[in-house]
Design an enzyme around this catalytic site. Sequence first.
Site, PDB file in Angstrom:
ATOM      1  N   ASP A 223       1.259   5.477  -5.897  1.00 56.19           N
ATOM      2  CA  ASP A 223       1.996   6.203  -4.853  1.00 56.19           C
ATOM      3  C   ASP A 223       1.140   7.337  -4.293  1.00 56.19           C
ATOM      4  OD1 ASP A 223       2.226   7.417  -7.363  1.00 56.19           O
ATOM      5  OD2 ASP A 223       4.300   8.050  -7.090  1.00 56.19           O
ATOM      6  N   ASP A 247      -3.017  -5.599  -2.417  1.00 57.55           N
ATOM      7  CA  ASP A 247      -2.478  -6.211  -1.201  1.00 57.55           C
ATOM      8  C   ASP A 247      -1.962  -5.119  -0.272  1.00 57.55           C
ATOM      9  OD1 ASP A 247      -1.443  -8.216   0.554  1.00 57.55           O
ATOM     10  OD2 ASP A 247       0.544  -7.881  -0.307  1.00 57.55           O
TER      11      ASP A 247
HETATM   12  C1  IPM Z   1      -3.395 -11.167   1.869  1.00 60.16           C
HETATM   13  C2  IPM Z   1      -2.088 -11.790   2.280  1.00 60.16           C
HETATM   14  C3  IPM Z   1      -1.659 -12.772   1.195  1.00 60.16           C
HETATM   15  C4  IPM Z   1      -1.498 -11.988  -0.079  1.00 60.16           C
HETATM   16  C5  IPM Z   1      -0.376 -13.575   1.526  1.00 60.16           C
HETATM   17  C6  IPM Z   1      -0.516 -14.332   2.820  1.00 60.16           C
HETATM   18  C7  IPM Z   1       0.019 -14.491   0.405  1.00 60.16           C
HETATM   19  O1  IPM Z   1      -1.118 -10.812   2.507  1.00 60.16           O
HETATM   20  O2  IPM Z   1      -4.390 -11.910   1.717  1.00 60.16           O
HETATM   21  O3  IPM Z   1      -3.437  -9.949   1.713  1.00 60.16           O
HETATM   22  O4  IPM Z   1      -0.433 -11.375  -0.310  1.00 60.16           O
HETATM   23  O5  IPM Z   1      -2.426 -11.987  -0.880  1.00 60.16           O
HETATM   24 MG    MG Z   2      -1.893  -8.833   2.407  1.00 54.74          MG
END
Ligand code: IPM
Ligand code: MG
Length: 357
Positions: A223, A247
């Site tokens: 965070d 992500d």
């Molecule tokens: C990324 C994308 C992917 C992930 C999705 C499309 C599954 O958001 O490559 O960051 O979450 O890894």
């Molecule tokens: Mg992503």
Amino acid sequence: MSKTILVLPGDGIGPEIMAEAVKVLARVDAQRGLGYALEYDDLGGAAYDRYGSPLADGTLDRARQADAVLLGAVGGPKWDAIEPALRPERGLLKIRSQLGLFANLRPAILYPQLAEASTLKADVVAGLDVLIVRELTGGIYFGAPRGRETVDGQRRAWDTLPYSEGEIARIARVGFDAARQRGRKLCSVDKANVLASSQLWREVVEEVAKDYPDVALSHMYVDNAAMQLVRAPKQFDVIVTDNMFGDILSDQASMLTGSIGMLPSASLDANNKGMYEPSHGSAPDIAGKGIANPLATILSVAMLLRYSFGEAAAADAIEQAVGKVLDQGLRTADICSEGTQQVGTAAMGDAVVAALG
Ligand code: IPM
Ligand code: MG
């Protein structure tokens, strides 16, 4: 023997941006006599339509045989209603996991020409160069059990966030090694004040740190990291973090640079065999309009040449060509600002090819 690249354009804007990346690759190849062989196949929704699966076995075999994989993007509303196991994203997760691509490198570099395109003040982001190292084949994306049930008329669902010390140590090493090549600062991001998996993460990162006395290690809760990334992003050199935090933070970091349309990524196994893709998604809302930014995919080609094929000079040439095109004032819609010239996807690709000479 010539090297083979498996090209997977994917869905949405994937085919459009890939066409430009292939143009650039072809030019570099011709200039330097590299002699790469390109093969094409489908992944994601396109693969579901063609093979009934988002990643067909034959495609996975070809990916294993190839020396590198170049991917566009997957997903779109067309496939939103199909059963979860067949969704386009599943194909992406499966190819990452089956190829053992545990190390995802997502550099967020602000091209000085684009300081105006960032939503942050220019002085906060000027000179930004952060590398996010995201663990890509473990954690909550793949953990079991996961599921869903109905008890007493209430639906409930659950996921699991497991990490073994081996998984943590190998991604930590990628982070430390990368930091060694750069500013020698590594920030490990976790949620160790709450999660057991993060407590182990922190412990193991500390153990690996003993082999890297020359790298300054710090830890940060996720965070706080999200806040620091917009407050003072230049404090970071390399960030290493788990699959889900990576992500989220990599999308956030991309916006510091003006547009997610600029960011390439590399997903590597233990031998630097890799899959290369833009960090952005398939952008179905602008697909087919010829306005998507191909630069993230073009820069992914540069990463491919650098990391998997050891062609640093060719990679440099592509990155410099992108810089030149930005100097010329050419911009796709996502990075366009006053005083620049808006161009479409193909014109941007052509400009990069021209800048290669
Ligand atoms: C990324 C994308 C992917 C992930 C999705 C499309 C599954 O958001 O490559 O960051 O979450 O890894
Ligand atoms: Mg992503």
